[in-house]
Design a protein around this motif. Structure first.
Motif, PDB file in Angstrom:
ATOM      1  N   LEU A  68      51.927  36.069  54.161  1.00 41.78           N
ATOM      2  CA  LEU A  68      50.783  35.439  53.503  1.00 41.78           C
ATOM      3  C   LEU A  68      49.812  36.491  52.980  1.00 41.78           C
ATOM      4  CD1 LEU A  68      49.225  32.876  52.764  1.00 41.78           C
ATOM      5  CD2 LEU A  68      48.189  32.935  55.048  1.00 41.78           C
ATOM      6  N   GLY A  69      49.545  37.513  53.795  1.00 43.93           N
ATOM      7  CA  GLY A  69      48.628  38.567  53.372  1.00 43.93           C
ATOM      8  C   GLY A  69      49.132  39.322  52.162  1.00 43.93           C
ATOM      9  N   ASP A  70      50.446  39.644  52.147  1.00 43.01           N
ATOM     10  CA  ASP A  70      51.024  40.357  51.003  1.00 43.01           C
ATOM     11  C   ASP A  70      50.951  39.518  49.733  1.00 43.01           C
ATOM     12  OD1 ASP A  70      51.597  42.511  52.611  1.00 43.01           O
ATOM     13  OD2 ASP A  70      53.635  41.828  53.068  1.00 43.01           O
ATOM     14  N   GLY A  71      51.227  38.215  49.868  1.00 49.11           N
ATOM     15  CA  GLY A  71      51.180  37.328  48.703  1.00 49.11           C
ATOM     16  C   GLY A  71      49.768  37.201  48.141  1.00 49.11           C
ATOM     17  N   LEU A  72      48.800  36.971  49.026  1.00 50.90           N
ATOM     18  CA  LEU A  72      47.407  36.878  48.579  1.00 50.90           C
ATOM     19  C   LEU A  72      46.942  38.196  47.967  1.00 50.90           C
ATOM     20  CD1 LEU A  72      45.833  34.885  51.563  1.00 50.90           C
ATOM     21  CD2 LEU A  72      46.149  34.058  49.226  1.00 50.90           C
ATOM     22  N   GLY A  73      47.372  39.317  48.558  1.00 52.37           N
ATOM     23  CA  GLY A  73      47.003  40.625  48.024  1.00 52.37           C
ATOM     24  C   GLY A  73      47.540  40.847  46.624  1.00 52.37           C
ATOM     25  N   TRP A  74      48.787  40.414  46.383  1.00 54.30           N
ATOM     26  CA  TRP A  74      49.376  40.575  45.048  1.00 54.30           C
ATOM     27  C   TRP A  74      48.630  39.717  44.034  1.00 54.30           C
ATOM     28  CZ3 TRP A  74      51.603  37.492  41.354  1.00 54.30           C
ATOM     29  CH2 TRP A  74      52.274  38.154  40.322  1.00 54.30           C
ATOM     30  N   VAL A  75      48.340  38.457  44.381  1.00 49.62           N
ATOM     31  CA  VAL A  75      47.609  37.560  43.466  1.00 49.62           C
ATOM     32  C   VAL A  75      46.227  38.122  43.170  1.00 49.62           C
ATOM     33  CG1 VAL A  75      46.604  35.261  43.199  1.00 49.62           C
ATOM     34  CG2 VAL A  75      48.875  35.516  44.219  1.00 49.62           C
ATOM     35  N   LEU A  76      45.529  38.610  44.218  1.00 50.88           N
ATOM     36  CA  LEU A  76      44.192  39.165  44.033  1.00 50.88           C
ATOM     37  C   LEU A  76      44.233  40.409  43.155  1.00 50.88           C
ATOM     38  CD1 LEU A  76      41.209  38.851  44.848  1.00 50.88           C
ATOM     39  CD2 LEU A  76      41.658  40.367  46.777  1.00 50.88           C
ATOM     40  N   SER A  77      45.247  41.243  43.367  1.00 47.85           N
ATOM     41  CA  SER A  77      45.389  42.455  42.557  1.00 47.85           C
ATOM     42  C   SER A  77      45.581  42.101  41.083  1.00 47.85           C
ATOM     43  CB  SER A  77      46.573  43.282  43.062  1.00 47.85           C
ATOM     44  OG  SER A  77      46.736  44.449  42.289  1.00 47.85           O
ATOM     45  N   TRP A  78      46.402  41.089  40.817  1.00 51.83           N
ATOM     46  CA  TRP A  78      46.656  40.691  39.433  1.00 51.83           C
ATOM     47  C   TRP A  78      45.404  40.101  38.788  1.00 51.83           C
ATOM     48  CZ3 TRP A  78      46.665  35.944  36.841  1.00 51.83           C
ATOM     49  CH2 TRP A  78      47.202  35.968  35.561  1.00 51.83           C
ATOM     50  N   LEU A  79      44.661  39.256  39.517  1.00 56.12           N
ATOM     51  CA  LEU A  79      43.427  38.662  38.981  1.00 56.12           C
ATOM     52  C   LEU A  79      42.388  39.731  38.663  1.00 56.12           C
ATOM     53  CD1 LEU A  79      43.008  35.523  41.288  1.00 56.12           C
ATOM     54  CD2 LEU A  79      43.523  35.500  38.835  1.00 56.12           C
ATOM     55  N   ILE A  80      42.245  40.692  39.561  1.00 58.53           N
ATOM     56  CA  ILE A  80      41.256  41.760  39.324  1.00 58.53           C
ATOM     57  C   ILE A  80      41.707  42.655  38.176  1.00 58.53           C
ATOM     58  CG2 ILE A  80      40.147  43.784  40.345  1.00 58.53           C
ATOM     59  CD1 ILE A  80      40.178  42.388  43.016  1.00 58.53           C
ATOM     60  N   TRP A  81      43.032  42.878  38.055  1.00 53.56           N
ATOM     61  CA  TRP A  81      43.527  43.673  36.915  1.00 53.56           C
ATOM     62  C   TRP A  81      43.138  43.001  35.604  1.00 53.56           C
ATOM     63  CZ3 TRP A  81      46.624  42.801  32.718  1.00 53.56           C
ATOM     64  CH2 TRP A  81      47.034  43.930  32.003  1.00 53.56           C
ATOM     65  N   VAL A  82      43.280  41.677  35.520  1.00 54.14           N
ATOM     66  CA  VAL A  82      42.887  40.940  34.316  1.00 54.14           C
ATOM     67  C   VAL A  82      41.380  41.077  34.085  1.00 54.14           C
ATOM     68  CG1 VAL A  82      42.748  38.654  33.260  1.00 54.14           C
ATOM     69  CG2 VAL A  82      44.808  39.303  34.518  1.00 54.14           C
ATOM     70  N   GLN A  83      40.613  40.967  35.157  1.00 57.43           N
ATOM     71  CA  GLN A  83      39.158  41.101  35.029  1.00 57.43           C
ATOM     72  C   GLN A  83      38.777  42.488  34.535  1.00 57.43           C
ATOM     73  OE1 GLN A  83      36.173  39.385  37.996  1.00 57.43           O
ATOM     74  NE2 GLN A  83      36.121  41.551  38.547  1.00 57.43           N
ATOM     75  N   ASN A  84      39.424  43.521  35.083  1.00 55.60           N
ATOM     76  CA  ASN A  84      39.158  44.895  34.628  1.00 55.60           C
ATOM     77  C   ASN A  84      39.546  45.066  33.156  1.00 55.60           C
ATOM     78  OD1 ASN A  84      38.291  45.585  37.171  1.00 55.60           O
ATOM     79  ND2 ASN A  84      40.186  46.636  37.762  1.00 55.60           N
ATOM     80  N   TRP A  85      40.655  44.472  32.757  1.00 57.47           N
ATOM     81  CA  TRP A  85      41.099  44.580  31.366  1.00 57.47           C
ATOM     82  C   TRP A  85      40.086  43.936  30.420  1.00 57.47           C
ATOM     83  CZ3 TRP A  85      42.452  40.849  27.719  1.00 57.47           C
ATOM     84  CH2 TRP A  85      43.042  41.346  26.548  1.00 57.47           C
ATOM     85  N   ILE A  86      39.551  42.780  30.808  1.00 59.69           N
ATOM     86  CA  ILE A  86      38.541  42.110  29.972  1.00 59.69           C
ATOM     87  C   ILE A  86      37.292  42.978  29.860  1.00 59.69           C
ATOM     88  CG2 ILE A  86      36.993  40.117  29.811  1.00 59.69           C
ATOM     89  CD1 ILE A  86      39.184  38.466  31.180  1.00 59.69           C
ATOM     90  N   ALA A  87      36.827  43.520  31.006  1.00 60.15           N
ATOM     91  CA  ALA A  87      35.638  44.366  30.984  1.00 60.15           C
ATOM     92  C   ALA A  87      35.861  45.593  30.124  1.00 60.15           C
ATOM     93  CB  ALA A  87      35.260  44.762  32.410  1.00 60.15           C
ATOM     94  N   GLU A  88      37.036  46.213  30.236  1.00 61.57           N
ATOM     95  CA  GLU A  88      37.340  47.408  29.450  1.00 61.57           C
ATOM     96  C   GLU A  88      37.443  47.067  27.961  1.00 61.57           C
ATOM     97  OE1 GLU A  88      37.986  51.316  28.540  1.00 61.57           O
ATOM     98  OE2 GLU A  88      37.355  50.471  30.469  1.00 61.57           O
ATOM     99  N   THR A  89      37.995  45.901  27.623  1.00 62.77           N
ATOM    100  CA  THR A  89      38.095  45.477  26.224  1.00 62.77           C
ATOM    101  C   THR A  89      36.713  45.273  25.622  1.00 62.77           C
ATOM    102  OG1 THR A  89      40.212  44.382  26.682  1.00 62.77           O
ATOM    103  CG2 THR A  89      39.045  43.741  24.665  1.00 62.77           C
ATOM    104  N   ILE A  90      35.828  44.645  26.370  1.00 55.31           N
ATOM    105  CA  ILE A  90      34.453  44.457  25.887  1.00 55.31           C
ATOM    106  C   ILE A  90      33.769  45.804  25.699  1.00 55.31           C
ATOM    107  CG2 ILE A  90      32.178  43.519  26.485  1.00 55.31           C
ATOM    108  CD1 ILE A  90      33.626  41.242  27.917  1.00 55.31           C
ATOM    109  N   ARG A  91      34.064  46.753  26.598  1.00 55.37           N
ATOM    110  CA  ARG A  91      33.455  48.090  26.492  1.00 55.37           C
ATOM    111  C   ARG A  91      33.883  48.797  25.212  1.00 55.37           C
ATOM    112  NH1 ARG A  91      34.096  53.556  27.838  1.00 55.37           N
ATOM    113  NH2 ARG A  91      36.318  53.276  28.243  1.00 55.37           N
ATOM    114  N   MET A  92      35.092  48.504  24.741  1.00 55.97           N
ATOM    115  CA  MET A  92      35.605  49.171  23.541  1.00 55.97           C
ATOM    116  C   MET A  92      35.021  48.603  22.256  1.00 55.97           C
ATOM    117  SD  MET A  92      37.508  51.483  24.829  1.00 55.97           S
ATOM    118  CE  MET A  92      38.371  52.074  23.386  1.00 55.97           C
TER     119      MET A  92
END
Length: 644
Positions: free
Chosen positions: A442-466
């Motif tokens: 369960l921890g590994d699964g939640l960690g993977w989902v959280l990692s993917w969601l934050i990656w998307v959030q970082n990508w959006i923030a970086e796109t706005i920065r550009m």
């Protein structure tokens, strides 16, 4: 709606006045204030219980307000007294201190916080409670509960040398830290207290959750964001990621705040209705929600915005248990008074000020913006509600943001519309991960989902920065400008409730007052001015003449300029890169600057005046101080301001 309906909103100004009184030079000392407070409370109790029929409401309220004012001053004087007592440690030959935190990695050392238990002067040990920020290079990390013996005295944290430079001393002193020390390896671990008790329970829990999050989240950048977003640990955040979130106008997401507490509160409240609990069981559930909120507040370090939100949601939940809805203004004022009582210096913390301003903006301004448009579709309605909240919070907080940070994120609406909903999802996954992350699959699964969601959030923030023009920087606003903006917003918010004639006169008065302040500042601006900044090994000169600014740099690095010189340039609307002063060097080494009334010797650090200046000042403790007139000054340690 009457002001009398908000008692805590009436009490708060008097407590604040007391804080300011206690910090003034003419404040009574601790003993006198204690006596005045005791007498005023005694008089109040006697009048209430014995003479209520013969005493007017005005007399009783006057005594109560006086007590609040004295109480505020007493809080400040008590903190000053504790600081004065702890200053004896500067004469200590050695001291015993307890480690209170885990190490924080720095470029060449580890940072930690010690709490001194006793120190040695001569042959006498003195008990104390003093916090010292230390840097060490030990091979073994320090852990909470360890007892260290240090055989040298700490040093005071110095005030900034240059005008409007960030005051690190003041920042730490408001956290109760007045000293720091580089230990290297020059200390001994002589004992370790039982760190399993309540005192260090949350410290260990926070550390273990942080380690678990880093192990379960595969992407390193995502793990950094998770630590900041869920636990408030953002000291190790990558500067590029920090800049992306700043330009997107969503940096508040990475500072654990009322938003995060609200999401957790909403998560538990939303599942209350489907549970269909009986009345008594529902009350127990709501009580558990309050406990969870405060556990999270302590776990994340009790930042001002988190305490404010935790207090608000606790009172709202208690009201829900009693089937009442307390006033949001009373809740805000009560939570502020609670925090000020715990730490009177909290009123100067930027997080405290921005947190309360943002909530006030949402409560007062957001309904007005929301009513400007009534969308027919639910999706548009959701977007408009989120937009109105962002606009209201930004309208009220931007004056303070300009005053402190001098930056305005252009695309804050876009950032909030795209990233805030994603942050809500991240919290929905992150909180269960913090609780159930120890379960392998369960921890590994939640960690993977959280990692993917934050990656998307970082990508959006970086796109706005550009996107070009992502931020407007080098902006500033003085105190009169802030009062003008907030006054106008109050007038707009109260337009439908008060006399429109009086509000119009008030708005006109604010305009004239702002114009008067601006005119006064313009008249006070000198025609010729020289500012001398101090670097670590060199000096920089800014010379202003009739609106033109020229600079001469002896060798201060660009990074040091942004930290030591730029704050004053921004504050006084000076250019980022002034024109260079033209100088001729004499055989003696003296530099003569064209079009100026001074010369400078780079070797002996002497500034000579070719004509007498009008006045000379040096920077000390956050203000310019008059200096006796002379024909030359040594500029090797202080920042100077010379008017011609």
């Amino acid at each position: 709606m009457r002001f009398a309906d908000f008692p805590f909103l009436r009490y708060l100004p008097f407590l604040l006045l007391g804080i300011f009184l206690g910090q003034s030079y003419w404040s009574p000392d601790l003993l006198v204030l204690s006596i005045i407070l005791s007498i005023s409370w005694l008089c109040y109790m006697i009048l209430v219980f014995n003479c209520e029929k013969y005493v007017s409401y005005f007399q009783l309220s006057s005594i109560a307000y006086l007590s609040l004012l004295v109480f505020g001053a007493l809080l400040v004087q008590n903190k000053k007294h504790q600081t004065d007592v702890s200053s004896d440690i500067l004469q200590a030959e050695s001291y015993l201190a307890q480690v209170t935190a885990y190490d924080l990695q720095k470029p060449n050392s580890f940072e930690n916080l010690l709490e001194v238990k006793s120190f040695l002067i001569g042959e006498s040990w003195t008990d104390a409670q003093v916090k010292i920020l230390v840097y060490h290079q030990s091979d073994k990390p320090l852990e909470p509960g360890q007892i260290l013996l240090v055989r040298k005295k700490p040093e005071e944290i110095t005030s900034p040398v240059n005008p409007h430079e960030f005051d690190y001393r003041q920042y730490l002193s408001r956290q109760g830290i007045h000293y720091r020390q580089f230990l290297g390896k020059d200390f001994q671990v002589i004992d370790s207290v039982n760190s399993k008790g309540l005192e260090y329970f949350l410290v260990h829990l926070r550390h273990r959750i942080g380690e678990m999050l880093q192990s379960k989240i595969p992407d390193e950048n995502s793990a950094q964001i998770a630590l900041a977003l869920l636990l408030g640990q953002k000291k190790e955040l990558d500067p590029t990621i920090r800049e992306a979130y700043t330009q997107a106008g969503v940096m508040h997401i990475l500072a654990v705040s009322g938003l995060h507490v609200g999401i957790i509160y909403a998560l538990f409240i939303l599942i209350l209705k489907p549970l269909k609990l009986k009345k008594e069981n529902a009350k127990l559930y709501l009580l558990a929600v309050i406990l969870v909120i405060w556990l999270y507040a302590f776990l994340t370090g009790l930042s001002p915005s988190v305490v404010r939100a935790s207090t608000m949601f606790s009172l709202l939940t208690l009201g829900q248990m009693r089937e009442r809805r307390p006033s949001i203004y009373n809740i805000l004022a009560f939570s502020a008074m609670l925090m000020i009582t715990m730490n009177p210096d909290v009123i100067y913390e930027v997080g405290f000020q921005l947190s309360y301003l943002a909530v006030l903006g949402i409560v007062m301004i957001q309904p007005l913006i929301l009513n400007l448009w009534l969308p027919r579709h639910k999706v548009l309605e959701y977007v408009w509600q989120l937009t109105s909240v962002s606009l209201a919070a930004q309208l009220v907080t931007f004056p303070l943001s300009l005053y402190y940070f001098h930056v305005f994120p252009t695309y804050f609406l876009l950032g909030n519309l795209l990233i805030l909903p994603l942050a809500f999802l991240i919290m929905q996954v992150g909180v269960p991960l913090m609780i159930f992350g120890w379960i392998p699959v369960l921890g590994d699964g939640l960690g993977w989902v959280l990692s993917w969601l934050i990656w998307v959030q970082n990508w959006i923030a970086e796109t706005i920065r550009m996107i070009p023009g992502g931020k407007l920087d080098r902006l500033t606003m003085d105190f009169s400008g802030m009062i003008f903006v907030w006054g106008m917003l109050l007038i707009i918010a109260g337009w439908d409730y008060g006399s429109k004639r009086k509000l119009t006169w008030l708005a006109t008065s604010l305009v004239f007052l702002l114009a008067g302040f601006q005119l006064y500042e313009e008249l006070q601006t000198p025609s010729k001015e020289l500012i001398i900044y101090q670097g670590k090994k060199a000096q920089l000169l800014d010379f202003s003449d009739s609106g033109q600014t020229y600079a001469w740099n002896q060798g201060i690095e660009p990074g040091e300029i942004s930290y030591s010189v730029d704050p004053n340039r921004v504050q006084n609307h000076l250019p980022h890169t002034p024109q260079s002063l033209v100088a001729y060097q004499h055989d003696s080494g003296q530099l003569e600057f064209v079009g100026t009334e001074f010369t400078f010797h780079p070797t002996n650090k002497k500034l000579h005046f070719t004509s007498a200046p009008k006045s000379i000042y040096y920077w000390s403790d956050g203000k310019w101080v008059d200096l006796v007139m002379t024909d030359s000054i040594a500029v090797d340690s202080l920042a100077y301001r010379i008017l011609f």
